[in-house]
Design an enzyme around this catalytic site. Sequence first.
Site, PDB file in Angstrom:
ATOM      1  CE1 TYR A  61       1.110  -0.537   4.283  1.00 15.79           C
ATOM      2  CE2 TYR A  61      -0.865   0.660   4.886  1.00 15.79           C
ATOM      3  CZ  TYR A  61       0.342   0.078   5.234  1.00 15.79           C
ATOM      4  OH  TYR A  61       0.767   0.106   6.551  1.00 15.79           O
ATOM      5  CE1 TYR A 175      -5.953   0.974   5.453  1.00 18.57           C
ATOM      6  CE2 TYR A 175      -5.900  -0.526   3.577  1.00 18.57           C
ATOM      7  CZ  TYR A 175      -5.417  -0.132   4.813  1.00 18.57           C
ATOM      8  OH  TYR A 175      -4.397  -0.848   5.397  1.00 18.57           O
ATOM      9  NE  ARG A 296      -3.078 -20.333   2.897  1.00 15.39           N
ATOM     10  CZ  ARG A 296      -3.252 -21.650   2.962  1.00 15.39           C
ATOM     11  NH1 ARG A 296      -2.300 -22.452   2.582  1.00 15.39           N
ATOM     12  NH2 ARG A 296      -4.403 -22.145   3.409  1.00 15.39           N
ATOM     13  NE  ARG A 319      -1.483 -15.763   2.709  1.00 14.49           N
ATOM     14  CZ  ARG A 319      -2.564 -16.353   3.188  1.00 14.49           C
ATOM     15  NH1 ARG A 319      -2.564 -16.799   4.431  1.00 14.49           N
ATOM     16  NH2 ARG A 319      -3.644 -16.489   2.448  1.00 14.49           N
ATOM     17  CB  CYS A 342       2.590 -20.427   1.200  1.00 10.65           C
ATOM     18  SG  CYS A 342       1.673 -19.615   2.506  1.00 10.65           S
ATOM     19  CB  CYS A 345       2.596 -20.101   9.575  1.00  8.74           C
ATOM     20  SG  CYS A 345       3.969 -19.274   8.715  1.00  8.74           S
ATOM     21  CB  CYS A 348       4.655 -13.210   5.650  1.00  5.18           C
ATOM     22  SG  CYS A 348       3.046 -13.984   5.369  1.00  5.18           S
ATOM     23  CB  CYS A 360       8.828 -16.170   4.672  1.00  2.00           C
ATOM     24  SG  CYS A 360       8.066 -17.643   3.972  1.00  2.00           S
TER      25      CYS A 360
END
Length: 692
Positions: A61, A175, A296, A319, A342, A345, A348, A360
């Site tokens: 961002y 946002y 993911r 991820r 990945c 978990c 990150c 990571c």
Amino acid sequence: MTRDPRYDVLFEPVQIGPVTAKNRFYQVPHCTGLGWLRPRMVAALRGMKAEGGWGVVCTEYCSIHPASDDLPHPYASLWDDGDVRAHTLMTEQVHEHGALAGAELWVGGARTANLFTREVAMEVDHMPNAVNFPYQARRMDRSDIRELRRWHRNAALRARQAGFDIVYVYATHHYLLAHFLDARTNTRTDEYGGSLENRVRLVRELIEETKDAVGDRCAVAVRFSADEQGSDETPVIGEHRDMIEMLAELPDLWDINIQDYSREMGASRFIREGSLEAYMSYVKSITSKPVVTVGRFTSPDTMVSQVNRGIVDFIGAARPSIADPFLPNKIEQGRIDDIRECIGCNICYTGDSTGTPIRCTQNPTMSEEWRLGWHPEKIAAKGSDSTVLVVGAGPAGLEAARALGHRGYDVMLAEAETTLGGRVTLESELPGLGEWARVRNYRVQQIQSMPNVEIYPANHLGAEDVLAMEADHVVLATGASWLANGRGIHNPSALEQFGPLESIFTPDDILQGRLPAGPTLIYDDDHYYMANVIAELLRQRDIPVALVTPGNILSSWGGKAGEQSRIQRRMLELGVEIITDRGLVGFDGREARLECTYTGAIQTRATEAVVTVTMREPNDALYHDIDSMLAAHDGPRPQSITRIGDCLAPSIIAAAVYAGHRYARELDTDVNHDNRMKYDRVFFDEPITGGT
Ligand SMILES: Cc1cc2nc3c(=O)[nH]c(=O)nc-3n(C[C@H](O)[C@H](O)[C@H](O)COP(=O)(O)O)c2cc1C
Ligand code: SF4
């Protein structure tokens, strides 16, 4: 090896407005905890993704103006020429590998308190700060909206100047722009409130103005939520379909996610791969523009299926691209088994939450690309013909053996148990943690193809055995054991009235299959997953459970990993009684004594068993035995004996993997221990003069 033709579709180029992505692998915006603060580190991190084959690589961002400031989280920014220079570092490295670079322009609204810039945050309406700072955002009037549009346009122009190919209008994740869209938050009565058309107006204007400003050269993407409010399996699409329909052909790309961040970025304990599919069902039918979503994704079969069934055009990943920046190249080269998947978990994300460089569990090189020069796939050849004995095949030992083997050392990996993986293997048997076994699987799979690494399972080595093996270097990765005496953060020393032993259990007992039978109090002074996963396991066996913590919230570190709400919900659904703000100060086999962390008042609570989840101590007896034995040893001596991972200082699995990797990288190298890593910091625009 060559690519499996089934995966060809993933490597088709896709046009996005005026630019073309070389394939369908799209690294969606994700934070790094580096942002504007560490431009070289972030540039190298993104460049690595491009080198690994991602067709699109986005920023995190990226604030358009000082009125949107998220410190202490180091977001990216495009406020001035200095930022342009910083981002140019990234875009150049991304372009070097033929990828497109995307900038996610961001306005925080009530989710930022502007603690750095001290600007008053602005919102669709007066609104309390959404992350519990004692500030409010003020309602924007028409001139504020005009200003915002100007800032956004200027930031887009800077993005183009910095070399970005895709510029985002970021209208989701609660946002500012999402608040304009939402009828619950947008209560305005002017042309920006009320009807759907009015609520969408600002997003529409920003898309049009961004296209006008940079659309000749850059694609304009919109990050948008597919649903209005989701419950897990039954998305409530509400007005969001209408909104996307209204804007359908305006942007060059739709980057779609959902309202529930704990699902979108769900931990594998709660959320499976491809979990946004039900929300995505309609999107491609209402726009001809390319669509990307997340989930993911680590399985190329799932990816192909998503594309072939017309759910997406791009495979979005945060991820999976962190765990394996080279995932696309590995699919391309037919090296599917080499993918470092990945594990879900969310470690990150703790970097984001704590404002620190991303790390990571699976990829120890994450954030170290620039400051340590670590490459996720390449490592220097060995520095000598030394042999290395690694004792312990948990996450630290496995990673040390893998990386040492990669360097070309002759490695002996000894493990006391018959199975490899240590704590990872044991913990992956706990409810929901099955994917964590990927930490073991990847490394074992790699090691098995290395003729220079020999594995000796079921070998419990003593000091004499270790010295008899005459290795040049010995690495001890023998793990740690949980304490059973109540010592931890709340109780600085072992509890005196604590017994009988048969009624007290540690996580190690549970992992070894020794479980309580009756009502159990689990004492959590660890504040992460272990206590609540054990609670889940015991509830699956119908054992009544009270979960007691001195913390004022259950699993505060789980909160940093973005899973606290899911953990709490799971506990409530399972009927676990949650007791916060209480330290466990005694137990006599029938009653536990709990101390209020504020007043010190003591209360008692009947329980048959206690599971203590407080702290661990290193299993370092072997190290000390070797040390003592060496005093009188006249045979060959190892050049070094090193403890790594939990055997040195118990921590999260990511720290163990990192420790193993670091050991392997640094063997036979000259490390400057006074200053091990390059130090990244922001550019100065002006020459520095003394004292100013
Ligand atoms: C460490 C981390 C930081 C993230 N930061 C951002 C961000 O700055 N902007 C954004 O739009 N999404 C952000 N996300 C959300 C991701 O873009 C993505 O939607 C989410 O992680 C699900 O995708 P995945 O399953 O591929 O990880 C972040 C996710 C992670 C894991
Ligand atoms: S830290 Fe965990 S969730 Fe994040 S990318 Fe790595 S393995 Fe995946």
